[in-house]
Design a protein around this motif. Sequence first.
Motif, PDB file in Angstrom:
ATOM      1  N   ASP A 155       0.830  -1.205   0.000  1.00 20.92           N
ATOM      2  CA  ASP A 155       0.000   0.000   0.000  1.00 20.92           C
ATOM      3  C   ASP A 155       0.867   1.259   0.000  1.00 20.92           C
ATOM      4  O   ASP A 155       0.554   2.238  -0.678  1.00 20.92           O
ATOM      5  CB  ASP A 155      -0.933   0.020   1.216  1.00 20.92           C
ATOM      6  CG  ASP A 155      -2.112  -0.937   1.042  1.00 20.92           C
ATOM      7  OD1 ASP A 155      -2.376  -1.333  -0.109  1.00 20.92           O
ATOM      8  OD2 ASP A 155      -2.747  -1.277   2.055  1.00 20.92           O
ATOM      9  N   ALA A 156       1.962   1.234   0.773  1.00 21.15           N
ATOM     10  CA  ALA A 156       2.859   2.390   0.811  1.00 21.15           C
ATOM     11  C   ALA A 156       3.538   2.592  -0.535  1.00 21.15           C
ATOM     12  O   ALA A 156       3.697   3.723  -0.999  1.00 21.15           O
ATOM     13  CB  ALA A 156       3.897   2.200   1.911  1.00 21.15           C
ATOM     14  N   LEU A 157       3.925   1.481  -1.186  1.00 13.15           N
ATOM     15  CA  LEU A 157       4.545   1.565  -2.508  1.00 13.15           C
ATOM     16  C   LEU A 157       3.550   2.108  -3.524  1.00 13.15           C
ATOM     17  O   LEU A 157       3.887   2.964  -4.354  1.00 13.15           O
ATOM     18  CB  LEU A 157       5.032   0.176  -2.924  1.00 13.15           C
ATOM     19  CG  LEU A 157       5.745   0.056  -4.267  1.00 13.15           C
ATOM     20  CD1 LEU A 157       6.983   0.934  -4.314  1.00 13.15           C
ATOM     21  CD2 LEU A 157       6.127  -1.401  -4.529  1.00 13.15           C
ATOM     22  N   ARG A 158       2.294   1.636  -3.458  1.00 13.54           N
ATOM     23  CA  ARG A 158       1.272   2.101  -4.387  1.00 13.54           C
ATOM     24  C   ARG A 158       0.978   3.590  -4.184  1.00 13.54           C
ATOM     25  O   ARG A 158       0.829   4.333  -5.155  1.00 13.54           O
ATOM     26  CB  ARG A 158      -0.006   1.289  -4.193  1.00 13.54           C
ATOM     27  CG  ARG A 158       0.122  -0.131  -4.666  1.00 13.54           C
ATOM     28  CD  ARG A 158      -0.953  -1.035  -4.133  1.00 13.54           C
ATOM     29  NE  ARG A 158      -2.257  -0.758  -4.697  1.00 13.54           N
ATOM     30  CZ  ARG A 158      -3.303  -1.542  -4.507  1.00 13.54           C
ATOM     31  NH1 ARG A 158      -3.190  -2.635  -3.761  1.00 13.54           N
ATOM     32  NH2 ARG A 158      -4.457  -1.258  -5.048  1.00 13.54           N
ATOM     33  N   GLU A 159       0.868   4.008  -2.941  1.00 11.25           N
ATOM     34  CA  GLU A 159       0.568   5.417  -2.664  1.00 11.25           C
ATOM     35  C   GLU A 159       1.677   6.323  -3.188  1.00 11.25           C
ATOM     36  O   GLU A 159       1.414   7.382  -3.775  1.00 11.25           O
ATOM     37  CB  GLU A 159       0.379   5.613  -1.157  1.00 11.25           C
ATOM     38  CG  GLU A 159      -0.023   7.032  -0.768  1.00 11.25           C
ATOM     39  CD  GLU A 159      -0.236   7.197   0.729  1.00 11.25           C
ATOM     40  OE1 GLU A 159      -0.065   8.330   1.220  1.00 11.25           O
ATOM     41  OE2 GLU A 159      -0.550   6.189   1.403  1.00 11.25           O
ATOM     42  N   THR A 160       2.911   5.905  -3.004  1.00  6.72           N
ATOM     43  CA  THR A 160       4.042   6.701  -3.489  1.00  6.72           C
ATOM     44  C   THR A 160       4.058   6.765  -5.005  1.00  6.72           C
ATOM     45  O   THR A 160       4.258   7.833  -5.604  1.00  6.72           O
ATOM     46  CB  THR A 160       5.364   6.092  -2.974  1.00  6.72           C
ATOM     47  OG1 THR A 160       5.323   5.994  -1.558  1.00  6.72           O
ATOM     48  CG2 THR A 160       6.548   6.955  -3.388  1.00  6.72           C
ATOM     49  N   THR A 161       3.837   5.617  -5.652  1.00  7.58           N
ATOM     50  CA  THR A 161       3.791   5.561  -7.117  1.00  7.58           C
ATOM     51  C   THR A 161       2.695   6.462  -7.660  1.00  7.58           C
ATOM     52  O   THR A 161       2.906   7.239  -8.605  1.00  7.58           O
ATOM     53  CB  THR A 161       3.562   4.114  -7.587  1.00  7.58           C
ATOM     54  OG1 THR A 161       4.632   3.290  -7.129  1.00  7.58           O
ATOM     55  CG2 THR A 161       3.491   4.036  -9.105  1.00  7.58           C
ATOM     56  N   ASP A 162       1.506   6.360  -7.075  1.00 13.09           N
ATOM     57  CA  ASP A 162       0.354   7.143  -7.529  1.00 13.09           C
ATOM     58  C   ASP A 162       0.626   8.640  -7.410  1.00 13.09           C
ATOM     59  O   ASP A 162       0.317   9.423  -8.313  1.00 13.09           O
ATOM     60  CB  ASP A 162      -0.875   6.762  -6.714  1.00 13.09           C
ATOM     61  CG  ASP A 162      -2.144   6.763  -7.536  1.00 13.09           C
ATOM     62  OD1 ASP A 162      -2.038   6.752  -8.779  1.00 13.09           O
ATOM     63  OD2 ASP A 162      -3.233   6.786  -6.946  1.00 13.09           O
ATOM     64  N   ALA A 163       1.210   9.041  -6.283  1.00 14.80           N
ATOM     65  CA  ALA A 163       1.480  10.465  -6.058  1.00 14.80           C
ATOM     66  C   ALA A 163       2.495  11.007  -7.068  1.00 14.80           C
ATOM     67  O   ALA A 163       2.330  12.115  -7.596  1.00 14.80           O
ATOM     68  CB  ALA A 163       1.988  10.679  -4.637  1.00 14.80           C
ATOM     69  N   LEU A 164       3.519  10.228  -7.373  1.00 14.32           N
ATOM     70  CA  LEU A 164       4.520  10.670  -8.338  1.00 14.32           C
ATOM     71  C   LEU A 164       3.937  10.736  -9.753  1.00 14.32           C
ATOM     72  O   LEU A 164       4.223  11.673 -10.510  1.00 14.32           O
ATOM     73  CB  LEU A 164       5.728   9.733  -8.305  1.00 14.32           C
ATOM     74  CG  LEU A 164       6.641   9.893  -7.086  1.00 14.32           C
ATOM     75  CD1 LEU A 164       7.599   8.719  -6.963  1.00 14.32           C
ATOM     76  CD2 LEU A 164       7.433  11.203  -7.165  1.00 14.32           C
ATOM     77  N   LEU A 165       3.105   9.756 -10.106  1.00 12.24           N
ATOM     78  CA  LEU A 165       2.459   9.787 -11.423  1.00 12.24           C
ATOM     79  C   LEU A 165       1.573  11.019 -11.572  1.00 12.24           C
ATOM     80  O   LEU A 165       1.600  11.699 -12.603  1.00 12.24           O
ATOM     81  CB  LEU A 165       1.629   8.514 -11.631  1.00 12.24           C
ATOM     82  CG  LEU A 165       2.403   7.224 -11.888  1.00 12.24           C
ATOM     83  CD1 LEU A 165       1.476   6.021 -11.800  1.00 12.24           C
ATOM     84  CD2 LEU A 165       3.091   7.263 -13.240  1.00 12.24           C
TER      85      LEU A 165
END
Length: 438
Positions: A155-165
């Motif tokens: 979930d932390a990896l997904r949240e970080t990826t989403d925010a950068l995208l």
Amino acid sequence: MENEAALASTPARETALACLRAGIDAARPGRVIAASVRLDGDTLHLGEATYDLSATDRVLVVGGGKAADGVATALENVLGDRIDAGVVVTPDPGEGDRIDRVRGHHPVPSPEGVAGTDRIRGLVDDADDRTLVLAVITGGGSALLPAPAGNVSLDALRETTDALLNAGARIDDLNAVRKHVSTLKGGGLAQLAAPATVASLVFSDVVGNDLSVIASGPTAPDDSTYDDALSVLARYGVDPPGAVLERLKRGAAGDLSETPGPDDPVFERVTNHVLADAFTAIDAARTVARNRGYGACVLSSSVRGEAREAALTHVAVAEEMAATGNPVDPPAVVLSGGETTATVRGDGIGGPNAEFALAAAVELPASATLGCVDTDGRDGSSDFAGAVVDGDTVSAADAARRALADSDVFNYLSDRDAAITTGPTGTNVNDLRVLVVE
């Protein structure tokens, strides 16, 4: 293309669409592997390199990305039962005889992707110096092969990826962060497979074919650092979950090992082969243009930056061609590739190629037609591949600019018979643009 007949309302549009179709087809895995890989007795030919299978006890195929399913099928056709086992993670998995296909998700990683990546790790974990690992590295592999490191959760990896995208991060910046919160990226797969011989079959979706960036470089040395990852987050104004920030800070302080760099001995038996890239698609499109009697010019295979800004450069080229015949006399086709970004400003349906097309359409001269697609068949997170536009697409510039401001370009383009749908293409060599000037 699923709706090509409906979009080909003029000869120029028909030519643009034919060039786009040819570019996508040229980068499909079946065609690429057939041209690049063959088996002659015990000798495996891969590009210009050869591998002696008589000196090998096991052949494993592992990897992932949007083209991984097609590559796996093509490798099975070439190698057959010389493949001992394999696992690839891909968005639209088919079925294979020797290589298992596991579903993953893109652009945001999923639990299914984690499970598939764990299977890859288990398969290469006992590889030895008589093992040949064929690593399938294709665009989209960064999200499809997630293996969160340390205390970082999915979930932390997904949240970080989403925010950068959503912040419009470039792929190399996004991957600098992902490499340092994952175990497989940044040379991690090569490290796990050592001391096996590793031959990577690479389909590049990265400007300049930087091997450390394609799918976050599972089999390539990594020059980026924990400090670089922290700088990326600061530059894009992204505040990540605590576990991500803690890991990056610990790494920057020297408490965690860096990803393996160019001098690491783990890469002594690793060779990366780039089999397809943006120019693969551009070259095929250029051939179609010339066969149709058009002059042809490659503007660049490395266009990048904000899509709506890069679009104006293409408008300027069309204007210059119409006025002076430079860089090529009309009728002519100008081609470009690369990867632009689209910063999300609203909650509509958009993508870099759609923004590129609509921003250009506002300014295009009457003699010009522009087609833009992402070769994987999905522009951003939409179900559209891109768009084809001309001087008649925009009748009221204010409405087009509002669609751009709301990041809702596909609704605007669909209403004007300009949005291209292809469905998943099974490949990914970045964006392809075709500018036709009559």
